[in-house]
Scaffold this motif. Structure first.
Motif, short mmCIF file in Angstrom:
data_model
loop_
_atom_site.label_atom_id
_atom_site.label_comp_id
_atom_site.label_asym_id
_atom_site.label_seq_id
_atom_site.Cartn_x
_atom_site.Cartn_y
_atom_site.Cartn_z
N ALA A 77 0.83 -1.20 0.00
CA ALA A 77 0.00 0.00 0.00
C ALA A 77 0.87 1.25 0.00
N ALA A 78 0.38 2.29 -0.63
CA ALA A 78 1.11 3.55 -0.64
C ALA A 78 1.21 4.11 0.77
N GLY A 79 2.34 4.76 1.05
CA GLY A 79 2.53 5.36 2.37
C GLY A 79 3.95 5.25 2.85
N LEU A 80 4.17 5.61 4.11
CA LEU A 80 5.50 5.61 4.72
C LEU A 80 5.73 4.30 5.48
N TYR A 81 6.94 3.78 5.31
CA TYR A 81 7.36 2.56 6.01
C TYR A 81 8.70 2.86 6.69
N THR A 82 8.83 2.43 7.93
CA THR A 82 10.04 2.74 8.69
C THR A 82 10.60 1.48 9.34
N GLY A 83 11.91 1.36 9.30
CA GLY A 83 12.60 0.26 9.95
C GLY A 83 13.98 0.71 10.38
N THR A 84 14.81 -0.24 10.78
CA THR A 84 16.15 0.10 11.26
C THR A 84 17.18 -0.87 10.69
N ILE A 85 18.41 -0.40 10.72
CA ILE A 85 19.58 -1.26 10.50
C ILE A 85 20.43 -1.13 11.76
N SER A 86 20.56 -2.21 12.48
CA SER A 86 21.33 -2.17 13.72
C SER A 86 22.77 -2.59 13.45
N LEU A 87 23.70 -1.98 14.16
CA LEU A 87 25.12 -2.31 14.11
C LEU A 87 25.52 -2.87 15.47
N ALA A 88 26.07 -4.07 15.48
CA ALA A 88 26.43 -4.70 16.75
C ALA A 88 27.78 -5.37 16.62
N GLU A 90 25.12 -3.61 21.00
CA GLU A 90 24.65 -2.75 19.92
C GLU A 90 25.43 -1.45 19.93
N LEU A 91 25.97 -1.09 18.77
CA LEU A 91 26.76 0.13 18.65
C LEU A 91 25.89 1.32 18.24
N GLY A 92 24.82 1.06 17.53
CA GLY A 92 23.96 2.12 17.05
C GLY A 92 22.99 1.61 16.01
N ARG A 93 22.17 2.50 15.49
CA ARG A 93 21.17 2.13 14.48
C ARG A 93 21.07 3.21 13.40
N MET A 94 20.75 2.75 12.20
CA MET A 94 20.35 3.63 11.12
C MET A 94 18.84 3.47 10.94
N THR A 95 18.13 4.56 10.87
CA THR A 95 16.69 4.51 10.58
C THR A 95 16.49 4.52 9.06
N VAL A 96 15.63 3.66 8.57
CA VAL A 96 15.31 3.60 7.13
C VAL A 96 13.86 4.02 6.95
N THR A 97 13.63 5.08 6.21
CA THR A 97 12.27 5.55 5.91
C THR A 97 12.04 5.43 4.41
N LEU A 98 11.06 4.64 4.05
CA LEU A 98 10.74 4.38 2.64
C LEU A 98 9.34 4.89 2.35
N ARG A 99 9.21 5.70 1.34
CA ARG A 99 7.88 6.09 0.88
C ARG A 99 7.52 5.27 -0.34
N VAL A 100 6.41 4.55 -0.24
CA VAL A 100 5.88 3.79 -1.37
C VAL A 100 4.85 4.65 -2.09
N LEU A 101 5.05 4.85 -3.36
CA LEU A 101 4.20 5.72 -4.16
C LEU A 101 2.89 5.03 -4.53
N PRO A 102 1.86 5.80 -4.83
CA PRO A 102 0.55 5.21 -5.14
C PRO A 102 0.41 4.82 -6.61
N PHE A 103 1.43 4.22 -7.14
CA PHE A 103 1.37 3.71 -8.51
C PHE A 103 2.50 2.72 -8.72
N SER A 104 2.36 1.91 -9.76
CA SER A 104 3.43 1.02 -10.20
C SER A 104 4.01 1.56 -11.50
N LEU A 105 5.15 1.04 -11.90
CA LEU A 105 5.81 1.51 -13.11
C LEU A 105 5.46 0.62 -14.30
N PRO A 106 5.21 1.22 -15.44
CA PRO A 106 4.96 0.42 -16.65
C PRO A 106 6.28 -0.06 -17.24
#
Length: 598
Positions: free
Chosen positions: A213-224, A229-245
């Protein structure tokens, strides 16, 4: 306004307005960087186009494969660090962690021209970021001696082979058969050594499900490291409301933009390399086809099979292409009607062809055509002519091309402007060499109903991903070309891993292993090149709908989108920014069309 739009879309940073505040860390510094860039990212060099941050931002369409990248600069020796990706969660669902692939960008020594050209320079050695690895220890680099070594085997049986030796000594070394040697990357990211004073680039491949579904998705990449655990990178992905032809040409939205490569991904070659182990050959060919398809290569240029079991190999090759999701309509190849004996003994000399010889060729061509029709259900087939023919060879082939046309098939040939005058009427796809993409050449061939594609503009050797993206994408598209048919995926040489045993060319996109492929930065650049055209195709489709919608607002929005594409400077524009502008136009037109519909 533009910067507000870019920030709102949560895209990778390409403008200063999207920069975030610096982030200080006790253990390391992290930089978000554009995945596709002209910048050569080396261990001792801070990214000039990056931002000091622990957040990655990416955007993509439904079903798209999206790249993202970051660099880590340790403040002290951290030892073996494990990076682990979480699932990406959003309000409308989640994207599994398995869809977030992390690799380390391996720097190794290449010829002096490696970043810029496919012409070899074996006299100089330069450190270049190129390989995308799950296990960085697959390649060992001796920085003092400027040498590369590749690992053969696993565990206690592992050993390393020198793969940066000069041409003068290769005859004294064992033959390196990439299909048999136990060279294989890990299936997932292994711990990475992070040492003070040595930065490393990491590559994310985000596979957006088609049903996401279109919208924002968030996750992490952890470093250990060491269980801590040494730290984390946040990953924010926006999925667009269409597919590519699928990609279409700029001059005609009804015509496919062909995306193919010269290759050796076929059962004939692979069976030979593997000592006629057909099962192993099928596994390797299928793995390569899936890799090609993942990088927007839609079909293959196929060689003529002349073995005793040619029918079996041809049939299985086509089945594997279909299994990998490749297009087999049209089919380019298997129908190389030129015949060495006919061409040089008769057609080139003016001697009369014995009736038996000609009838034999006719019968063989009819058999191949019938087999392809049986397997695929069509005869939309392009026979491949002699490669880079001079005028005498090209004109001698005309009766062979006419044979194809009489049977309802077509002709594919390498060519150039001079071919148009004396053979243009006999060719259906012509593949032009060189970096000068000329719209006037395209118009001539289109006037004959033919299509024009490109190779050697450049060949696949330069390792700069932005250069590959530009020359295989918008530069072809805006010149009204019908596709890219470059040379080549990787070579049929036994040691494609060595950049120093040739005085002429270094041409490849990827590096073959026992069971698959090692991806590279420039191979990722090719995928983005075709995705650029897919986004442009989507823009044109929505723009045409908007222009026809009726309201002035919709019509103007559609024409402004088409105007943007027409004014685009494909030679100098920042292609990351171009992608964002195209997305903005598409979303704006969709909102207007939805409003009109209400």
């Amino acid at each position: 306004m533009k910067q507000q739009v870019l920030c709102r879309l949560l895209l990778l940073p390409v403008l200063a307005g999207c920069m975030v505040a610096s982030v200080a860390r006790a253990q390391y510094s992290s930089y978000a960087v554009p995945a596709i860039s002209n910048e050569k990212r080396l261990p001792d060099r801070l990214p000039q186009d990056g931002r000091l941050s622990d957040e990655l931002r990416a955007v993509g369409a439904q079903g798209e494969i999206v790249p993202a990248s970051f660099m880590i600069f340790p403040e002290r020796d951290l030892g073996a660090v494990q990076l682990t990706a979480s699932a990406l969660a959003g309000d409308q669902g989640s994207i599994p962690a398995a869809n977030v692939d992390i690799r380390v960008v391996k720097c190794w020594y290449q010829g002096g021209t490696g970043w810029h050209s496919y012409f070899a320079d074996s006299d100089r050695r330069v450190l270049i970021p190129e390989l995308l690895l799950h296990d960085e220890d697959l390649i060992r680099v001796d920085d003092e001696a400027e040498e590369n070594y590749v690992r053969l085997g696993d565990g206690d049986a592992a050993r390393y082979r020198w793969v940066s030796y000069p041409d003068q000594v290769k005859g004294a070394l064992p033959i390196f058969n990439h299909a048999l040697e136990p060279v294989a990357d890990s299936a997932e990211l292994q711990p990475v050594q992070l040492s003070e004073g040595s930065g490393k680039q990491f590559w994310l491949t985000l596979r957006i499900p088609e049903e996401a579904a279109a919208g924002l998705y968030t996750g992490t990449i952890s470093l250990a490291a060491g269980g801590e655990e040494l730290g984390r990178m946040t990953v924010t992905l926006r999925v667009l409301p269409f597919s590519l032809p699928p990609p279409r040409t700029w001059y005609d939205l009804e015509r496919d933009f062909l995306s193919t490569l010269y290759n050796h991904t076929n059962l004939d070659v692979m069976s030979e390399l593997l000592g006629e182990d057909r099962a192993a050959a099928e596994r390797k060919v299928l793995a390569e086809m899936k890799n090609l398809r993942d990088h927007n290569v839609d079909t293959l240029l196929l060689p003529r099979i002349q073995r005793r079991d040619a029918e079996e190999i041809m049939t299985r090759q086509l089945e594997l292409m279909q299994e990998a999701g490749m297009s087999t309509d049209p089919l380019i190849g298997f129908m190389q009607v030129y015949n060495w004996e006919l061409l040089y003994r008769y057609l080139m000399t003016g001697n009369e062809i014995p009736p038996g010889k000609w009838q034999q060729l006719v019968a063989q061509t009819e058999e191949q055509r019938a087999l392809i029709q049986k397997v695929l259900g069509h005869t939309n087939i392009y026979g491949i002519g002699w490669d880079e023919p001079g005028r005498s060879v090209l004109e001698a082939q005309l009766p062979l091309f006419a044979l194809l046309h009489d049977m309802g098939m077509k002709v594919y040939s390498t060519g150039k402007d001079t071919h148009f005058g004396y053979a243009g009427f006999n060719e259906d796809i012509v593949n032009y060499p060189g970096h000068e993409f000329k719209p006037e050449s395209a118009r001539k061939w289109h006037a004959m109903g033919a299509r024009i594609v490109s190779y050697a503009g450049p060949h696949t050797g330069p390792e700069n991903p932005d250069f590959i993206r530009r020359t295989h994408g918008f530069q072809l598209y805006k010149a009204d070309y019908d596709g890219s048919a470059n040379y080549r995926y990787y070579g049929y040489r036994r040691n494609i891993w060595n950049d120093f045993d040739s005085e002429s060319y270094r041409i490849c996109f990827v590096y073959p292993t026992r069971d698959g492929i090692i991806d590279t930065l420039h191979w990722e650049g090719f995928r983005e090149a075709i995705d650029d055209i897919r986004y442009a195709t989507k823009l044109c489709q929505v723009a045409n709908e908007a222009v026809a919608a009726g309201s002035a607002e919709a019509r103007y929005a559609g024409k402004k989108a088409l105007q943007y594409l027409a004014l685009l400077d494909q030679d100098s524009a920042d292609l990351n920014t171009v992608r964002l502008e195209i997305i903005d136009h598409i979303l704006r037109m969709q909102r207007i069309l939805e409003g009109d519909a209400k």
